[in-house]
Design a protein around this motif. Structure first.
Motif, short mmCIF file in Angstrom:
data_model
loop_
_atom_site.label_atom_id
_atom_site.label_comp_id
_atom_site.label_asym_id
_atom_site.label_seq_id
_atom_site.Cartn_x
_atom_site.Cartn_y
_atom_site.Cartn_z
N UNK A 188 -7.06 -5.68 -1.56
CA UNK A 188 -7.22 -4.23 -1.52
C UNK A 188 -8.22 -3.84 -0.44
N UNK A 189 -8.20 -2.58 0.00
CA UNK A 189 -9.18 -2.15 1.00
C UNK A 189 -10.59 -2.18 0.41
N UNK A 190 -11.63 -2.14 1.24
CA UNK A 190 -13.00 -2.14 0.71
C UNK A 190 -13.18 -1.05 -0.34
N UNK A 207 -9.38 8.82 -8.00
CA UNK A 207 -9.37 8.74 -6.54
C UNK A 207 -8.04 8.18 -6.08
N UNK A 208 -7.63 8.58 -4.88
CA UNK A 208 -6.27 8.30 -4.42
C UNK A 208 -6.01 6.80 -4.27
N UNK A 209 -4.88 6.37 -4.80
CA UNK A 209 -4.42 5.01 -4.58
C UNK A 209 -4.05 4.88 -3.10
N UNK A 210 -4.39 3.72 -2.47
CA UNK A 210 -4.10 3.57 -1.04
C UNK A 210 -2.64 3.75 -0.68
N UNK A 215 -7.80 5.82 4.21
CA UNK A 215 -8.55 6.17 5.40
C UNK A 215 -8.91 4.90 6.16
N UNK A 216 -9.03 5.00 7.47
CA UNK A 216 -9.39 3.83 8.26
C UNK A 216 -10.80 3.35 7.97
N UNK A 217 -11.66 4.25 7.48
CA UNK A 217 -13.05 3.91 7.15
C UNK A 217 -13.35 4.48 5.76
N UNK A 218 -13.83 3.65 4.85
CA UNK A 218 -14.10 4.11 3.49
C UNK A 218 -15.54 4.52 3.25
#
Length: 927
Positions: A188-190, A207-210, A215-218
């Motif tokens: 998963x993303x950071x 919060x939104x599921x990817x 976003x490119x930066x969390x």
């Protein structure tokens, strides 16, 4: 004794400070706080109580709703045990700075506005500890009942990453000594680590599921200079209408038409607002504006009784749909309309496309969305003339009307051409059975596609809907006629990019007309010769449709017929979102839509699983601890209901460059780079596109080396990158080697144009496999691979690095990129393996090429087929990849095509991964 909250004058609220053990008094309009109470208000007994379920007060009424004491305390006030059990004290701290705001009534928008207002300083309601950061977000995990002890609830907040803004740990990787591991792409993303008290809900869905929005930066830099120093792109990747797989929760729908929006910025109420004034008002997380809570917000209209505010979907889910009231409608919801334009020229008939298409439509009539019984359908065939079909209701008869004047297209009959699907089902089925025979002997070669499009548009323009084009040859006559401009001498040169641009303005101009009339176009293209996909794909691009390409289609090969029938059937069955609009105030955006004005995106019919990339700029310093991005799309469902889909994503802000790097989502960056690369290839040249993409990667590596490593700007023996970005170089290499922008003089322009259409529309889940194929070793896969696991799903073998070094001469391997699958058979494969999989005596008797793998009566065959089926079914979208058998010593073109998917190897003039990394090291060092 009455609490201070019950004695305050209008415009003031009191909130309990647990640490100071006293009330903090807040002036609602300004956010000013003080410890001493203001002059007292009239006694509470003099303020009339308003039933939460009562109708809204008429204009001019000054009555205010008051809750009973227990109800008010439950929302955030007072000192009741219920309040302590739910949130442990006073209300959450207000948070977000505004980057996005949704649209005005009747339209939707993103807005790049940013607040300068400071939130009121409010104490946290408990002190976070290190244990709060032990868990990553868990989607779909059951939540505790409201009123459970605070430590249990705190644990849930810890899993959401909202108990404290502890920074991500930054781990540096040396790319020179750390080969890419395909398994890292499944991570998963950071984690999104929001500050304390950011969210009013403990739900893991807040919060939104990817898969919907990432976003490119969390961790958002607070200044443009900090973002510039990192050299990272700041962008959102959106898939607002992603499909649902078995077991996934549907998007919750708010059916009571109570839509709470900020009066100033039009933000929809969401889990990141703050309730104040005893729950009577809410403060916007975008602009800090204080808004009245709607009278019916706490009323259950189904049961006609008071409702539980905290159970409302919009306070617990980041993705939610509202049923829109009439003020959101320019006109009543229109029925779904499908018009099929079928090429019946000689090449189309001879290839079997016409028979396959008509059979597929007939077999899927039941699946076309038509719950409200209003869906309309028409069929128009074309070669160098147009063929309309009248289908009277209540009969199986139909009549064909021929229009040969294609210079001035007209409809030959005012009615019975566009018919109700349910009412004319019998005549429609009968017609679809006959069309193949009608044109079986057609010897006409030529295509009046442009006039056919104009006819379809005339049929549906009063309503809107979807035109589905099935074409087997280059448009050659009438409006939109094209010439064969394919020139092998141009391929691989600076002039090649011209072949990827539209050759005539007709299709873009027509697309603009379609967009105004809420008409979308899907293109299914089948030609064995040049068809100018680059020009024709412009129609779906500007009308939010999709392009599907089947080069050299021949229904005589069952594999071709199965692939097309499956994908066409899935498109027909797909729910579509009609008359969608979205407003953007961003620096740039990418995807299939038409920019109707400077910031209004028109999407006549949005298909599922279509992705968009939105570039963001930071214009002023962000002064808030977190920001909120909200996407809102107004649309009509294909079932006749006007809705607003709202997707909310909250991200923390940071002034720390290491936190910025540690929060990078490499999947989102690769998706954004793919969109930018295609855009660059069309506005400049293919070479510029490749250079631009490579340069952006080099800039990121230089910024990281300079800012995050001990060597700084000096010489270094390593090529450093953060652990969470270590797959970005190979994803960029995969993009540089993708057919869409690859350096080669052998790629036909139609294939390149289609690849570019995929690069700019595929959701990240599909796109990453398209850039970085998956590689499995089947002959020695673990015993559990290909069997059903504990979760009821087929277990896949472990992924292999994308290098031919892993190929064994006696082995069986699977390589796939979501669009094509290769079954590689080593030249020394034992006869038993060949017999178990192909039912043939030995390797010599095996033929390479497109194939359908049968399930034979042995465990190995069953497991291999299960793996292939799992891969085909697991991804979103309608795509059904072909399977090719590739012999190690087989046909060179097929071998080279399969090996080109192993992107870590050198291929032609393209470097291997090690060479690529070495060249990056040189560029970074020389900087």
């Amino acid at each position: 004794m009455a609490s201070p909250a019950q004695q305050l004058p209008p415009g003031w609220s009191a909130e309990w400070d647990a640490s100071a053990q006293r009330y903090l008094f807040i002036e609602t309009a300004t956010g000013r706080t003080q410890w001493e109470p203001p002059a007292p208000a009239a006694p509470a007994a003099q303020i009339p109580y308003t039933d939460p379920g009562a109708a809204a007060q008429p204009a001019g009424s000054h009555k205010r709703r008051q809750y009973a004491a227990g109800q008010t305390q439950a929302y955030y006030g007072g000192e009741s045990t219920l309040d302590a059990g739910y949130l442990g004290g006073p209300p959450p701290q207000q948070g977000g700075g505004q980057l996005f705001t949704p649209g005005l009534v009747g339209e939707n928008q993103f807005a790049a506005q940013q607040t300068q207002a400071q939130p009121a300083a409010q104490p946290a309601y408990y002190t976070p500890g290190d244990a709060d950061y032990a868990h990553a977000p868990v989607y779909g995990q059951p939540q505790p009942a409201y009123g459970q002890p605070v430590d249990n609830l705190a644990n849930q907040f810890g899993q959401m990453g909202v108990t404290g803004q502890k920074q991500h740990s930054l781990y540096t990787t040396n790319l020179l000594t750390s080969p890419p591991d395909p398994r890292d792409l499944q991570n998963p993303p950071p984690e999104i680590r929001l500050p304390p008290n950011s969210c009013v809900s403990p739900a893991s869905t807040a919060n939104a599921d990817p898969s919907y929005q990432r976003c490119t930066i969390n961790a958002i830099p607070t200044t443009s200079s900090l973002l510039g120093k990192s050299k990272l792109p700041l962008a959102l990747v959106l898939t607002p209408y992603r499909s649902l797989k078995d077991g996934e929760e549907p998007v919750p729908v708010v059916t009571d038409t109570v839509i709470a929006r900020c009066r100033r910025c039009r933000t929809y109420i969401n889990p990141y607002v703050q309730f104040i004034d005893g729950g009577n008002r809410w403060r916007c997380c975008m602009c800090n504006m204080t808004n009245e809570v709607p009278q019916l917000f706490d009323w259950d209209q189904v049961r006609n009784q008071p409702g539980d505010r905290w159970a409302r979907a919009e306070l617990n889910h980041s993705v939610v749909e509202f049923v829109a009231p009439t003020e959101y409608m320019v006109r009543p919801p229109q029925p779904a309309v499908y018009i099929f334009l079928i090429d019946v020229s000689n090449p189309a008939v001879q290839s079997g496309m016409v028979a396959t298409a008509t059979r597929t439509i007939r077999e899927n009539l039941e699946r076309i969305p038509d719950e409200d019984g209003r869906t309309k359908v028409a069929i128009v065939c074309f070669d160098t003339s147009l063929y309309f079909f009248s289908m009277p209701t209540g009969t199986t008869d139909s009549s064909m009307l021929v229009v040969s004047d294609i210079d001035d297209v007209f409809l030959p009959k005012p009615n019975d051409l566009l018919v109700n699907l349910a009412e004319s089902r019998a005549s429609l089925e009968s017609l679809l059975d006959k069309i193949g025979g009608m044109f079986q002997e057609n010897s006409i070669i030529g295509s009046a596609l442009g006039p056919a499009l104009q006819a379809g548009f005339k049929l549906m323009s009063p309503i809107g809907g979807k035109i589905v084009v099935l074409s087997s040859s280059l448009p050659s006559i009438g409006a939109g006629a094209l010439k064969n401009r394919e020139d092998p001498k141009v391929l691989g040169t600076a002039k090649e990019s011209a072949l990827l641009q539209a050759s005539v303005p007709f299709y873009k101009n027509f697309a603009i007309e379609c967009s105004r009339a809420q008409v979308s176009v899907d293109m299914f293209l089948f030609s064995a010769a040049y068809q100018d996909v680059a020009t024709l794909a412009g129609l779906p691009h500007y009308t939010s449709g999709q392009t599907y390409y089947y080069p050299a289609f021949n229904a005589g090969r069952s594999e071709d017929a199965i692939k097309f029938a499956h994908e066409f059937g899935e498109v027909l069955a797909m729910p579509i979102m009609l008359e969608a609009v979205m407003r953007l105030r961003m620096s740039s955006f990418h995807g299939n839509f038409f920019v109707r004005s400077t910031d209004l995106l028109a999407m006549p019919a949005v298909p599922q699983d279509q992705s968009y990339a939105i570039e963001i700029q930071i214009e002023e310093t962000i002064t808030t601890p977190f920001v909120v991005f909200q996407t809102a799309v107004l649309h009509t469902t294909c079932y006749g209901e006007r809705r607003i889909r709202v997707v909310t994503l909250a991200l923390p802000t940071t002034t720390n460059l290491s936190e910025v790097f540690a929060s990078v989502d490499q999947i989102a960056i690769a998706t954004f780079f793919a969109n930018k690369a295609v855009e660059r290839s069309l506005t400049h040249k293919l070479e510029d596109s490749r250079d631009y993409t490579l340069q952006k990667l080099v800039e990121i590596l230089i910024a990281y080396k300079t800012s995050m490593t001990a060597g700084g700007a000096g010489a270094s023996a390593q090529l450093a990158i953060s652990e969470n970005m270590k797959m970005l170089p190979i994803l960029v290499l995969g993009l540089l080697k993708n057919v869409g922008i690859r350096q080669s003089a052998q790629i036909p322009p139609d294939l390149r144009a289609y690849a570019q259409a995929l690069l700019t529309s595929l959701p990240s889940q599909l796109l990453i496999s398209y850039l970085h194929p998956n590689f499995y070793s089947l002959h020695n896969m673990p015993p559990e691979a290909g069997t059903i696991g504990e979760n009821g799903s087929v277990i896949l073998p472990p992924q292999q690095p994308l290098t031919s070094e892993r190929l064994e001469r006696h082995g069986l391997f699977l390589i796939e990129d979501g669009q094509t699958m290769f079954l590689w058979v080593g030249r020394d494969a034992v006869p038993q393996l060949v017999a178990d999989i192909f039912d043939l005596p030995n390797y010599e008797s095996l033929r390479g090429g497109k194939t359908t793998l049968r399930v034979l009566g042995n465990p190995f065959s069953e497991r291999v087929n299960a793996v292939i089926q799992k891969i085909r079914e697991s991804r979103r979208g309608p795509y059904y990849p072909h399977l090719y058998v590739v012999k190690e010593d087989g046909e060179p073109p097929l071998r080279l095509w399969a090996l080109s998917a192993l992107i870590q190897d050198r291929a032609d003039v393209l470097p291997s991964y090690q060479q690529f990394i070495s060249s990056l090291k040189e560029k970074v060092s020389s900087s």
